[in-house]
Design an enzyme around this catalytic site. Structure first.
Site, short mmCIF file in Angstrom:
data_model
loop_
_atom_site.label_atom_id
_atom_site.label_comp_id
_atom_site.label_asym_id
_atom_site.label_seq_id
_atom_site.Cartn_x
_atom_site.Cartn_y
_atom_site.Cartn_z
N LYS A 151 24.80 29.65 -6.58
CA LYS A 151 26.15 29.62 -6.02
C LYS A 151 26.24 28.68 -4.82
O LYS A 151 27.30 28.15 -4.52
CB LYS A 151 26.58 31.02 -5.59
CG LYS A 151 26.53 32.09 -6.67
CD LYS A 151 27.57 31.86 -7.75
CE LYS A 151 27.79 33.08 -8.64
NZ LYS A 151 26.63 33.46 -9.45
C1 LIG Z 1 26.52 33.82 -10.73
C2 LIG Z 1 25.19 33.82 -11.34
C3 LIG Z 1 25.02 33.64 -12.71
C4 LIG Z 1 26.18 33.49 -13.66
O1 LIG Z 1 26.84 32.26 -13.49
P1 LIG Z 1 28.30 32.04 -14.08
O2 LIG Z 1 28.73 30.71 -13.60
O3 LIG Z 1 29.14 33.15 -13.52
O4 LIG Z 1 28.21 32.14 -15.56
C5 LIG Z 1 23.73 33.60 -13.21
N1 LIG Z 1 22.66 33.76 -12.41
C6 LIG Z 1 22.80 33.95 -11.08
C7 LIG Z 1 21.58 34.16 -10.26
C8 LIG Z 1 24.06 33.98 -10.50
O5 LIG Z 1 24.17 34.17 -9.18
#
Ligand SMILES: *Cc1c(COP(=O)(O)O)cnc(C)c1O
Length: 481
Positions: free
Chosen positions: A98
């Site tokens: 993120k």
């Molecule tokens: C948010 C997240 C995901 C999922 O990603 P999306 O873009 O919502 O599909 C997968 N792994 C981790 C560690 C995340 O923080």
């Protein structure tokens, strides 16, 4: 609607998500891009989407986002292990992918506010399944003209994730645990965005809402960059030949990360298959199998909590594409989702999904994958990345496809230490969370990330809890209106 207005607003008036009108091709060849730094690549990619940002503005945002906050100059290193290329997206300040978008979003947003003469204070409302919340607060903390309020499921995040959030500093950050799951939090936030009465009250008090969730197009655009960068780097290091198709495997929750890969392909990156990996909340797997998206099922709490999601918001943007960019078809399906919790795509639309493959990993398979890859290679995966690695293996077995594959490695194993260490050996379960951190560092031969060192002794600064129904009340109390 300009790109900067879309970023400011987050969600369109009718509740739909913003999408680019059209996607141009990359202005440079991948060979040319392979000589560029991450920041230079980011500029070449992002300018294709954020067309009303000047060169100076965009370069300012990029250089302030991708700096020493990342613990490596490459920003996203690629590690080869067990026959795949792990694109490590977790070298930012909160050690999950993120950070890739949320370290730049505050700059995009404040630049957008300036461009559009916004006078109100911007209130970022965010629902988190664990990682977005911390990354968004880290990005927005003490950014003038903004406040951020994060809602997380009180019993649905890892202990380290929770500790990271409730110790967040910054005079403009607020964290609220809700007695519900992530979907409740996300639905509650969406409702507030669509609440015209509340918008009026905010306006009168000098505030306006925006979103740091991946429904915001400003979240998605920076994520396209690393797929372009990864391809270019594999080219540069001779791992692939010019024009060679690669596959991409993404551990998926809200469908933002994998959609970014899809956009990268539209820009011209040669990608064959998009392998969509789910945990036991396998609503996307069922969708790819049947063409029916159905969220009416039990919500499972798993060891990969950031993927514990039954409503993958960004799928809406793919539906729009496979419906031939038809907003009316898209709207009908999203309305059906809101009303009955499901919708079915047409045969024709299904034909447009052939580049996608979906599968899922059970809890047991996820743990086995962590253990196996650790034992075979010494490389330690986090639980989310392990879901992806497991699904990639299933895909390879099923199709005998030997194309080189990039696996999006979305979190550091240090963020999910207990699950990771238990997978490697159950004997570790007696240790405390921070003993586990030190042990992981020892067995993986990886230094404990700063993000974890920081929270060892940090005081808890947030203890708000509310029900999903009381989210608007809580927001108003925080804003004093
Ligand atoms: C948010 C997240 C995901 C999922 O990603 P999306 O873009 O919502 O599909 C997968 N792994 C981790 C560690 C995340 O923080």
């Amino acid at each position: 609607m300009t790109a900067s207005q879309a970023i400011l607003q987050g969600l369109s008036e009718d509740g739909g998500l913003f999408v680019p009108d059209c996607l141009p091709k990359l202005p440079l060849s991948l060979e040319e891009l392979s000589e560029m730094t991450y920041q230079e690549t980011a500029y070449e990619v992002m300018k294709l989407f954020l067309t009303d940002f000047t060169e100076e503005e965009l370069k300012y945002c990029i250089s302030h986002a991708y700096d020493e906050k990342f613990d490596t100059e490459e920003i996203v290193p690629i590690k080869k292990a067990d026959g795949a290329y792990y694109l490590e997206l977790f070298h930012g300040s909160t050690i999950a992918f993120k950070d890739m978008a949320l370290s730049i979003l505050p700059y995009l947003m404040t630049t957008a506010a300036r461009k559009n003469q916004v006078k109100n204070e911007i209130v970022i409302l965010t629902a988190t399944s664990g990682d977005t919340g911390k990354a968004a607060m880290a990005g927005f903390a003490d950014v003038p003209g903004t406040r951020i309020i994060v809602f997380y499921p009180k019993n649905g995040v890892s202990p380290i994730q929770e500790k990271q959030m409730v110790t967040q500093k910054g005079n403009n950050t607020y964290v609220v645990g809700i007695t519900g799951n992530f979907d409740d939090a996300q639905t509650g936030v969406k409702k507030m965005f669509n609440d015209k009465e509340m918008a009026k009250e905010l306006e009168a008090a000098g505030y306006q809402f925006s979103s740091a969730n991946s429904i915001n197009i400003g979240r998605l655009v920076p994520q396209v960059v690393y797929y372009v960068y990864a391809y270019a780097k594999l080219l540069k290091t001779g791992e692939i030949k010019s024009g060679e198709k690669i596959n991409v495997t993404v551990p998926t929750g809200n469908f933002g990360n994998i959609l970014a890969a899809y956009y990268a392909k539209e820009l011209g990156v040669p990608i064959g298959k998009f392998i969509c990996a789910s945990n036991e909340n396998k609503v996307l797997y069922d969708f790819f199998e049947t063409g029916c998206y159905d969220r009416n099922r039990e919500f499972m709490l798993t060891s990969s909590p950031s993927m514990d999601i039954l409503i993958s918001s960004n799928l809406e943007r793919l539906i729009y594409r496979i419906a031939g960019n038809d907003p009316e078809k898209n709207r009908a399906m999203m309305e059906s989702l809101a009303q009955s919790g499901k919708y079915e795509i047409t045969e024709e639309m299904k034909q447009n999904l052939q580049e996608f493959y979906g599968n899922y990993a059970s809890e047991e398979e996820t743990a086995q994958t962590i253990q196996k890859i650790y034992e075979d290679t010494g490389y330690v995966l986090d639980t989310h990345t392990a879901v992806a690695a497991c699904v990639y293996e299933k895909y390879k077995k099923q199709f005998q496809d030997t194309a080189k594959t990039v696996i999006a490695s979305t979190a550091s194993p240090f963020k999910f230490t207990r699950s990771v260490m238990n997978a490697i050996d159950k004997k570790y379960d007696v240790m405390t969370d921070f003993e586990l951190v030190d042990k992981l560092s020892e067995i993986a031969g990886v230094k404990v990330p700063v993000a974890i060192e920081e929270i060892r002794t940090a005081p808890v600064l947030h203890d708000r809890i509310c029900t999903a129904e009381d989210m608007p009340k809580t927001v108003k109390a925080i804003l004093g209106i």
